[in-house]
Design an enzyme around this catalytic site. Sequence first.
Site, PDB file in Angstrom:
ATOM      1  N   GLN A 100       0.857  -1.192   0.000  1.00 49.42           N
ATOM      2  CA  GLN A 100       0.000   0.000   0.000  1.00 49.42           C
ATOM      3  C   GLN A 100       0.893   1.243   0.000  1.00 49.42           C
ATOM      4  O   GLN A 100       0.404   2.353  -0.098  1.00 49.42           O
ATOM      5  CB  GLN A 100      -0.881   0.033   1.254  1.00 49.42           C
ATOM      6  CG  GLN A 100      -1.779  -1.178   1.408  1.00 49.42           C
ATOM      7  CD  GLN A 100      -2.390  -1.206   2.781  1.00 49.42           C
ATOM      8  OE1 GLN A 100      -3.481  -0.671   3.009  1.00 49.42           O
ATOM      9  NE2 GLN A 100      -1.690  -1.812   3.728  1.00 49.42           N
ATOM     10  N   HIS A 118      -1.511   1.532  -4.168  1.00 49.96           N
ATOM     11  CA  HIS A 118      -1.844   2.952  -3.995  1.00 49.96           C
ATOM     12  C   HIS A 118      -0.924   3.866  -4.785  1.00 49.96           C
ATOM     13  O   HIS A 118      -0.815   5.056  -4.487  1.00 49.96           O
ATOM     14  CB  HIS A 118      -1.804   3.330  -2.499  1.00 49.96           C
ATOM     15  CG  HIS A 118      -2.920   2.684  -1.733  1.00 49.96           C
ATOM     16  ND1 HIS A 118      -2.886   2.535  -0.363  1.00 49.96           N
ATOM     17  CD2 HIS A 118      -4.087   2.132  -2.137  1.00 49.96           C
ATOM     18  CE1 HIS A 118      -3.988   1.918   0.037  1.00 49.96           C
ATOM     19  NE2 HIS A 118      -4.734   1.659  -1.023  1.00 49.96           N
ATOM     20  N   CYS A 129      -4.442  15.877 -19.737  1.00 50.08           N
ATOM     21  CA  CYS A 129      -4.189  15.012 -20.909  1.00 50.08           C
ATOM     22  C   CYS A 129      -3.587  13.679 -20.508  1.00 50.08           C
ATOM     23  O   CYS A 129      -3.362  12.812 -21.344  1.00 50.08           O
ATOM     24  CB  CYS A 129      -3.262  15.735 -21.902  1.00 50.08           C
ATOM     25  SG  CYS A 129      -1.582  15.921 -21.297  1.00 50.08           S
ATOM     26  N   GLY A 187       3.122  -4.582   8.979  1.00 57.81           N
ATOM     27  CA  GLY A 187       3.121  -3.128   9.202  1.00 57.81           C
ATOM     28  C   GLY A 187       1.927  -2.411   8.604  1.00 57.81           C
ATOM     29  O   GLY A 187       2.073  -1.354   8.000  1.00 57.81           O
ATOM     30  N   SER A 189      -2.317  -1.267   9.452  1.00 55.50           N
ATOM     31  CA  SER A 189      -3.447  -1.258  10.399  1.00 55.50           C
ATOM     32  C   SER A 189      -4.654  -1.932   9.753  1.00 55.50           C
ATOM     33  O   SER A 189      -5.664  -2.161  10.393  1.00 55.50           O
ATOM     34  CB  SER A 189      -3.800   0.183  10.750  1.00 55.50           C
ATOM     35  OG  SER A 189      -4.084   0.898   9.543  1.00 55.50           O
ATOM     36  N   ASN A 213       3.559  -7.057  13.393  1.00 52.83           N
ATOM     37  CA  ASN A 213       3.192  -5.684  13.725  1.00 52.83           C
ATOM     38  C   ASN A 213       3.659  -5.414  15.155  1.00 52.83           C
ATOM     39  O   ASN A 213       3.869  -6.331  15.927  1.00 52.83           O
ATOM     40  CB  ASN A 213       1.658  -5.524  13.615  1.00 52.83           C
ATOM     41  CG  ASN A 213       1.245  -4.077  13.468  1.00 52.83           C
ATOM     42  OD1 ASN A 213       1.680  -3.236  14.234  1.00 52.83           O
ATOM     43  ND2 ASN A 213       0.420  -3.776  12.453  1.00 52.83           N
TER      44      ASN A 213
HETATM   45  C1  BV8 Z   1     -12.131   3.838  -2.700  1.00 51.81           C
HETATM   46  C2  BV8 Z   1      -2.118   6.990  -0.850  1.00 51.81           C
HETATM   47  C3  BV8 Z   1     -14.137   4.182  -3.790  1.00 51.81           C
HETATM   48  C4  BV8 Z   1      -1.786   8.397  -0.924  1.00 51.81           C
HETATM   49  C5  BV8 Z   1      -3.851   6.291   0.695  1.00 51.81           C
HETATM   50  C6  BV8 Z   1     -15.791   7.680   2.028  1.00 51.81           C
HETATM   51  C7  BV8 Z   1     -15.629   8.109   0.715  1.00 51.81           C
HETATM   52  C8  BV8 Z   1     -14.858   7.379  -0.195  1.00 51.81           C
HETATM   53  C9  BV8 Z   1     -14.243   6.221   0.208  1.00 51.81           C
HETATM   54  C10 BV8 Z   1     -14.402   5.831   1.522  1.00 51.81           C
HETATM   55  C11 BV8 Z   1     -15.185   6.515   2.437  1.00 51.81           C
HETATM   56  N1  BV8 Z   1     -15.144   5.846   3.634  1.00 51.81           N
HETATM   57  C12 BV8 Z   1     -14.354   4.761   3.511  1.00 51.81           C
HETATM   58  C13 BV8 Z   1     -13.925   4.732   2.233  1.00 51.81           C
HETATM   59  C14 BV8 Z   1     -13.053   3.815   1.665  1.00 51.81           C
HETATM   60  C15 BV8 Z   1     -11.653   4.413   1.846  1.00 51.81           C
HETATM   61  C16 BV8 Z   1     -11.157   3.861   3.164  1.00 51.81           C
HETATM   62  O1  BV8 Z   1     -10.842   2.701   3.237  1.00 51.81           O
HETATM   63  N2  BV8 Z   1     -11.105   4.719   4.193  1.00 51.81           N
HETATM   64  C17 BV8 Z   1     -10.684   4.210   5.496  1.00 51.81           C
HETATM   65  C18 BV8 Z   1      -9.672   5.185   6.115  1.00 51.81           C
HETATM   66  C19 BV8 Z   1     -11.919   4.019   6.364  1.00 51.81           C
HETATM   67  N3  BV8 Z   1     -10.882   3.918   0.733  1.00 51.81           N
HETATM   68  C20 BV8 Z   1     -10.756   4.676  -0.352  1.00 51.81           C
HETATM   69  O2  BV8 Z   1     -11.142   5.808  -0.472  1.00 51.81           O
HETATM   70  C21 BV8 Z   1     -10.059   3.961  -1.508  1.00 51.81           C
HETATM   71  N4  BV8 Z   1     -10.841   4.160  -2.693  1.00 51.81           N
HETATM   72  O3  BV8 Z   1     -12.724   3.287  -1.826  1.00 51.81           O
HETATM   73  O4  BV8 Z   1     -12.724   4.261  -3.824  1.00 51.81           O
HETATM   74  C22 BV8 Z   1     -14.562   3.988  -5.168  1.00 51.81           C
HETATM   75  C23 BV8 Z   1     -15.172   2.801  -5.507  1.00 51.81           C
HETATM   76  C24 BV8 Z   1     -15.635   2.640  -6.787  1.00 51.81           C
HETATM   77  C25 BV8 Z   1     -15.451   3.660  -7.732  1.00 51.81           C
HETATM   78  C26 BV8 Z   1     -14.777   4.846  -7.364  1.00 51.81           C
HETATM   79  C27 BV8 Z   1     -14.334   5.015  -6.101  1.00 51.81           C
HETATM   80  C28 BV8 Z   1      -8.681   4.565  -1.730  1.00 51.81           C
HETATM   81  C29 BV8 Z   1      -7.848   4.317  -0.517  1.00 51.81           C
HETATM   82  C30 BV8 Z   1      -6.406   4.757  -0.806  1.00 51.81           C
HETATM   83  C31 BV8 Z   1      -6.131   6.024  -0.077  1.00 51.81           C
HETATM   84  N5  BV8 Z   1      -4.730   6.366  -0.257  1.00 51.81           N
HETATM   85  N6  BV8 Z   1      -2.616   6.703   0.492  1.00 51.81           N
HETATM   86  C32 BV8 Z   1      -0.737   8.775   0.068  1.00 51.81           C
HETATM   87  O5  BV8 Z   1      -0.063   7.875   0.661  1.00 51.81           O
HETATM   88  O6  BV8 Z   1      -0.586   9.961   0.253  1.00 51.81           O
HETATM   89  S1  BV8 Z   1      -4.291   5.666   2.194  1.00 51.81           S
HETATM   90  C33 BV8 Z   1      -3.016   5.427   3.268  1.00 51.81           C
HETATM   91  O7  BV8 Z   1      -3.469   4.376   4.163  1.00 51.81           O
HETATM   92  C34 BV8 Z   1      -1.707   4.891   2.699  1.00 51.81           C
HETATM   93  O8  BV8 Z   1      -1.782   4.448   1.373  1.00 51.81           O
HETATM   94  C35 BV8 Z   1      -1.457   3.684   3.561  1.00 51.81           C
HETATM   95  O9  BV8 Z   1      -0.690   2.771   2.923  1.00 51.81           O
HETATM   96  C36 BV8 Z   1      -2.839   3.208   3.765  1.00 51.81           C
HETATM   97  C37 BV8 Z   1      -2.989   2.158   4.826  1.00 51.81           C
HETATM   98  O10 BV8 Z   1      -2.340   2.609   6.000  1.00 51.81           O
HETATM   99  P1  BV8 Z   1      -1.202   1.648   6.604  1.00 51.81           P
HETATM  100  O11 BV8 Z   1      -0.210   1.380   5.554  1.00 51.81           O
HETATM  101  O12 BV8 Z   1      -1.857   0.490   7.246  1.00 51.81           O
HETATM  102  O13 BV8 Z   1      -0.530   2.614   7.639  1.00 51.81           O
HETATM  103  P2  BV8 Z   1      -1.030   2.918   9.124  1.00 51.81           P
HETATM  104  O14 BV8 Z   1      -0.249   4.096   9.603  1.00 51.81           O
HETATM  105  O15 BV8 Z   1      -2.528   2.950   9.159  1.00 51.81           O
HETATM  106  O16 BV8 Z   1      -0.580   1.627   9.956  1.00 51.81           O
HETATM  107  C38 BV8 Z   1       0.789   1.363  10.140  1.00 51.81           C
HETATM  108  C39 BV8 Z   1       0.863   0.055  10.904  1.00 51.81           C
HETATM  109  O17 BV8 Z   1       2.243  -0.295  11.060  1.00 51.81           O
HETATM  110  C40 BV8 Z   1       0.289   0.142  12.309  1.00 51.81           C
HETATM  111  O18 BV8 Z   1      -0.522  -0.997  12.541  1.00 51.81           O
HETATM  112  C41 BV8 Z   1       1.525   0.115  13.228  1.00 51.81           C
HETATM  113  O19 BV8 Z   1       1.267  -0.563  14.438  1.00 51.81           O
HETATM  114  C42 BV8 Z   1       2.488  -0.682  12.384  1.00 51.81           C
HETATM  115  N7  BV8 Z   1       3.913  -0.420  12.632  1.00 51.81           N
HETATM  116  C43 BV8 Z   1       4.501   0.769  12.947  1.00 51.81           C
HETATM  117  N8  BV8 Z   1       5.844   0.586  13.029  1.00 51.81           N
HETATM  118  C44 BV8 Z   1       6.093  -0.728  12.750  1.00 51.81           C
HETATM  119  C45 BV8 Z   1       4.868  -1.375  12.499  1.00 51.81           C
HETATM  120  N9  BV8 Z   1       4.780  -2.675  12.188  1.00 51.81           N
HETATM  121  C46 BV8 Z   1       5.930  -3.382  12.128  1.00 51.81           C
HETATM  122  N10 BV8 Z   1       7.157  -2.833  12.355  1.00 51.81           N
HETATM  123  C47 BV8 Z   1       7.260  -1.519  12.673  1.00 51.81           C
HETATM  124  N11 BV8 Z   1       8.492  -0.994  12.912  1.00 51.81           N
HETATM  125 ZN    ZN Z   2      -1.387  17.739 -20.167  1.00 49.75          ZN
END
Ligand code: BV8
Ligand code: ZN
Length: 250
Positions: A100, A118, A129, A187, A189, A213
Amino acid sequence: MEFKKEFLERLNIAKKIVFFTGAGISAESGIPTFRGKDGIWNKLKPEELANFNAFLKNPDMVWEWYQHRKKIIHESKPNAGHFAIADFQDYFDDVVVITQNIDNLHRRAGSKKIFELHGNIERNYCIDCGTFYNTPELEITEGVPKCKKCGGLIRPDVVWFGEMLPEDQYTQSEKAAQACDICFVVGTSAVVYPAAFIPLSAKQSGAYMVEINIEHTEFSYYANYSILGEAGKVLPLIVDELKKIRAIKQ
Ligand code: BV8
Ligand code: ZN
């Protein structure tokens, strides 16, 4: 660290491996995660930055935010966790990384088969374009760059909230997840959909699920084995076990 006997037995007979990774695998490279104690979303609102309307409303601000993240990424290096995942390729013919993350660190660590659900911060495209621009091709401008062909605004090639995931990356990820013997969930959530469906479909297809994790997540309930620890520490230890297993086999 002692690993569960059942896991070592699975490792011994496995043929196809999938790694489903999130921001946590890059945390030890110094790249901030999104949620959790010092996550990006604690200070900033995703809807104000990681979505298309926010970009249209304030393109310079959103562009600058991605420039800031690109700078952190360019100053970072893959960590032992990324390299351990790449090392799995020495022990299995079929290792697929489904990430991701947009930071390119798996590629820089040597992983060959990567699906980016992503997008990738190093790629950009014109919203009018569709012309693609890799980061080095972009002129250094104050604020958002404009397309050389049509003058349109250029955006990062990452999937924002409310946007579809790249069709080919998603379908190939699903196929790999449904065919794998072990699916490591590292890594993440596991709260962002539809990406989080991928490990679930691996589980439904009979894969042995291993979560790595630093804390339990919504996903822990589905995992066959939940290993609490930092990815950069745990994954190299699993590679050490692989070395031992393969030495016995020889
Ligand atoms: C979609 C890219 C629909 C850009 C990201 C309302 C309106 C629209 C959609 C929604 C809505 N409500 C819900 C949704 C769906 C939404 C969604 O899921 N929302 C969630 C928050 C509820 N999803 C979307 O919008 C997706 N598109 O649904 O489209 C659609 C359908 C049909 C037709 C048209 C449209 C698009 C989702 C993509 C969003 N883009 N990022 C950027 O990065 O700037 S999201 C962002 O979250 C990142 O990509 C990231 O990768 C992703 C997931 O997060 P994690 O990677 O899990 O990171 P996080 O910090 O959460 O967790 C880290 C973990 O690591 C923790 O557990 C921690 O304990 C652990 N950790 C920390 N250190 C360590 C470790 N583990 C091991 N070792 C360590 N050292
Ligand atoms: Zn252009």
